[in-house]
Design an enzyme around this catalytic site. Structure first.
Site, short mmCIF file in Angstrom:
data_model
loop_
_atom_site.label_atom_id
_atom_site.label_comp_id
_atom_site.label_asym_id
_atom_site.label_seq_id
_atom_site.Cartn_x
_atom_site.Cartn_y
_atom_site.Cartn_z
N ARG A 274 63.24 33.02 38.26
CA ARG A 274 63.91 33.77 37.20
C ARG A 274 65.29 34.24 37.62
O ARG A 274 65.45 34.86 38.67
CB ARG A 274 63.08 34.98 36.78
CG ARG A 274 61.83 34.55 36.07
CD ARG A 274 60.96 35.71 35.67
NE ARG A 274 59.67 35.17 35.22
CZ ARG A 274 58.99 35.64 34.20
NH1 ARG A 274 59.44 36.65 33.51
NH2 ARG A 274 57.85 35.08 33.85
N SER B 256 52.63 38.33 21.02
CA SER B 256 54.09 38.19 21.00
C SER B 256 54.60 36.84 21.43
O SER B 256 55.76 36.52 21.19
CB SER B 256 54.70 39.25 21.89
OG SER B 256 54.39 38.98 23.24
N HIS C 66 54.27 44.80 18.94
CA HIS C 66 55.14 43.86 18.21
C HIS C 66 54.96 43.95 16.70
O HIS C 66 55.46 43.10 15.96
CB HIS C 66 54.91 42.43 18.71
CG HIS C 66 55.31 42.27 20.14
ND1 HIS C 66 56.61 42.00 20.53
CD2 HIS C 66 54.60 42.39 21.28
CE1 HIS C 66 56.67 41.95 21.85
NE2 HIS C 66 55.46 42.19 22.33
N THR D 196 55.24 50.89 21.08
CA THR D 196 56.42 51.07 21.93
C THR D 196 57.57 51.59 21.09
O THR D 196 57.61 51.38 19.87
CB THR D 196 56.84 49.74 22.58
OG1 THR D 196 57.91 49.97 23.49
CG2 THR D 196 57.30 48.71 21.55
N LYS E 127 61.04 48.29 20.92
CA LYS E 127 61.26 47.03 20.19
C LYS E 127 61.82 47.36 18.80
O LYS E 127 63.03 47.53 18.68
CB LYS E 127 60.00 46.21 20.22
CG LYS E 127 59.60 45.97 21.72
CD LYS E 127 58.56 44.96 21.95
CE LYS E 127 57.95 45.00 23.34
NZ LYS E 127 58.85 44.73 24.47
N THR F 264 57.95 61.84 35.44
CA THR F 264 58.95 62.55 34.63
C THR F 264 58.95 62.02 33.21
O THR F 264 58.82 60.82 32.98
CB THR F 264 60.34 62.33 35.28
OG1 THR F 264 60.30 62.88 36.59
CG2 THR F 264 61.45 62.99 34.48
N THR G 225 54.01 34.18 31.99
CA THR G 225 54.04 34.82 30.67
C THR G 225 53.23 33.99 29.67
O THR G 225 52.56 34.54 28.79
CB THR G 225 55.50 34.98 30.19
OG1 THR G 225 56.25 35.59 31.25
CG2 THR G 225 55.60 35.85 28.97
N1 PLP Z 1 52.18 45.41 24.90
C1 PLP Z 1 52.65 44.20 24.56
C2 PLP Z 1 51.81 43.33 23.70
C3 PLP Z 1 53.90 43.76 24.99
O1 PLP Z 1 54.35 42.55 24.66
C4 PLP Z 1 54.69 44.63 25.79
C5 PLP Z 1 56.03 44.24 26.26
O2 PLP Z 1 56.65 43.32 25.84
C6 PLP Z 1 54.15 45.87 26.13
C7 PLP Z 1 52.91 46.24 25.68
C8 PLP Z 1 54.94 46.81 26.98
O3 PLP Z 1 55.86 47.51 26.19
P1 PLP Z 1 57.19 48.12 26.86
O4 PLP Z 1 58.20 47.05 26.87
O5 PLP Z 1 57.53 49.29 25.98
O6 PLP Z 1 56.79 48.55 28.23
#
Ligand code: PLP
Length: 407
Positions: free
Chosen positions: A23, A191, A219, A247, A250, A280, A366
């Site tokens: 990468r 995703s 997502h 999250t 995104k 923190t 991935t």
């Molecule tokens: N859950 C899924 C399905 C994700 O694809 C991701 C990250 O891409 C996360 C959790 C983690 O989220 P974050 O990027 O806020 O750490």
């Protein structure tokens, strides 16, 4: 460090290089007000204008003037950092208001903030097993690494069901004692393929077996449902899911993660999750920006509509151009199958260097080997002209890179 220890590190990287999936991070500077345009800085120090086609800032909210103003205002008012964990000095009205907003977004009694979506999954899932010593977790085979890590650390009974396969899930649930506490962990939008879970059927099964449900809407949140509550809201089943995790990084364009659920459960997680207690809290300016973003996104269905329109158009254009858009995707994610790590990287490199188009290659781990892909994520700000350019460029580069390219 001993020479032989150093060789272990070098060997690990060499293996990754040999497989063509080493990468290299693109040094990209997003520019306020110009999304999805950005600037890339190359190794030789030169820069170039590019168009970003793979951001998870799905709605461009990271560049929203209101969101930026909210961050500025908080920064000017309370400074840069939170000053500690939530317990020490990291709870501010920004954090509290944001948790209330998120609980309301998902129709839950409570919400708890974490420093990322990853941490929220890892901390919550591992903690649930502490709270329920005999817990059985049923986990979808395509769950995100953060859920898998949390479940591993839970050290409880775990069964992995075939992706979205309700019959297999039920067969595995029958292996658990009837009176054992159970949890089904799954995602709304997967995703990498862009497909969605049969949330209602999973809730039906959970009800029949007395299992709790834990849904990762990372997502989906902000993007689906009348107020952006996610796919569960769109499908009218949000109230049936016990825990909804999400999250802020995104659709909301900032950073941080959260879990929502029943008040008692959120209080228990708050009181016992190591990944919450001992770190923190989010910077107040981030919490303030996220709060503003959630409020905007809840009230802007046109952003969601426009995103869907863009994704549909792009899929159609790519298919018309003979490019293999993966048919699994029924969402805003547009994966194009390449099927080879080296070829995937090569296509991505040429797009960037010669066409000013940034779509990073998605390789193992991935996605499984042989399913390497370009994962394209249009936003409301990718107009027709940008799309035409992307498709023409990708078609040209595709033809230049033979199928059996090796590293
Ligand atoms: N859950 C899924 C399905 C994700 O694809 C991701 C990250 O891409 C996360 C959790 C983690 O989220 P974050 O990027 O806020 O750490």
């Amino acid at each position: 460090m001993r020479k032989e220890d150093k060789q272990v590190f070098e060997g690990a990287v060499a293996t990754i290089r040999d497989e063509g999936r080493y990468r290299v991070f693109a040094d990209i500077m997003r520019e306020r007000g110009r999304f999805p345009h950005a600037t890339i800085r190359r190794d030789d120090g030169t820069t170039a204008d590019i168009v970003v086609w793979c951001s998870n800032d799905y709605l461009g909210q990271g560049q929203s003037p209101e969101v930026i103003d909210a961050a500025h205002a908080a920064l000017d008012k309370v400074g840069a950092g939170a000053g500690g964990t939530r317990n020490i000095s990291g709870t501010t009205s920004y954090h509290v208001d944001l948790e209330q907003e998120l609980a309301s977004l998902h129709g839950k009694e409570g919400a708890l903030l974490f420093t990322s979506g990853y941490v929220s999954n890892d901390a919550t899932l591992s903690t649930l097993a502490k709270l329920f010593p005999n817990l059985w977790i049923f986990s979808d085979a395509q769950n995100h690494a953060s859920m898998i890590e949390g479940i591993k650390r839970a050290k409880c009974e775990c069964r992995v069901f075939r992706h979205n396969d309700i019959q297999h899930l039920e067969a595995l649930m029958n292996e658990a004692p009837a009176d054992a506490p159970k949890l089904i962990a799954f995602e709304s939008v997967y995703s990498m393929d862009g497909d969605t879970a049969p949330i209602e059927a999973i809730c039906d099964l959970a009800e029949a077996y007395g299992a709790m449900t834990y849904l990762d809407e990372v997502h989906g949140v902000g993007l689906y449902g009348p107020t952006g509550g996610g796919v569960a809201e769109r499908d009218g089943v949000m109230h049936r899911v016990d825990f909804i995790e999400g999250t802020l990084a995104k659709a909301f364009g900032t950073m941080g993660g959260y879990v929502t659920g029943p008040a008692a459960a959120i209080d228990a997680i708050r009181s016992t999750a190591s990944g919450f207690i001992f770190t923190t809290s989010l910077a107040p300016s981030v919490a303030a920006a996220a709060l503003e973003s959630v409020r905007i996104v809840r009230e802007c269905p046109h952003l969601r509509d426009r995103l869907q329109d863009r994704a549909e158009r792009l899929k159609a254009l790519l298919r018309d151009a003979g490019l293999p858009v993966m048919s699994e995707s029924t969402t805003h994610i547009v994966p194009v199958l390449v099927g080879d790590a080296a070829r995937c990287k090569k296509i991505s490199d040429i797009l960037l260097e010669e066409h000013g188009i940034y779509v990073q290659p998605i390789n193992y781990p991935t996605v499984p080997r042989g399913t390497e892909r370009l994962r394209i994520t249009p936003s409301p700000f990718h107009d027709d002209e940008l799309m035409d350019r992307l498709v023409a460029s990708l078609k040209a580069v595709w033809a230049m890179c033979p199928v059996h390219l090796t590293a």
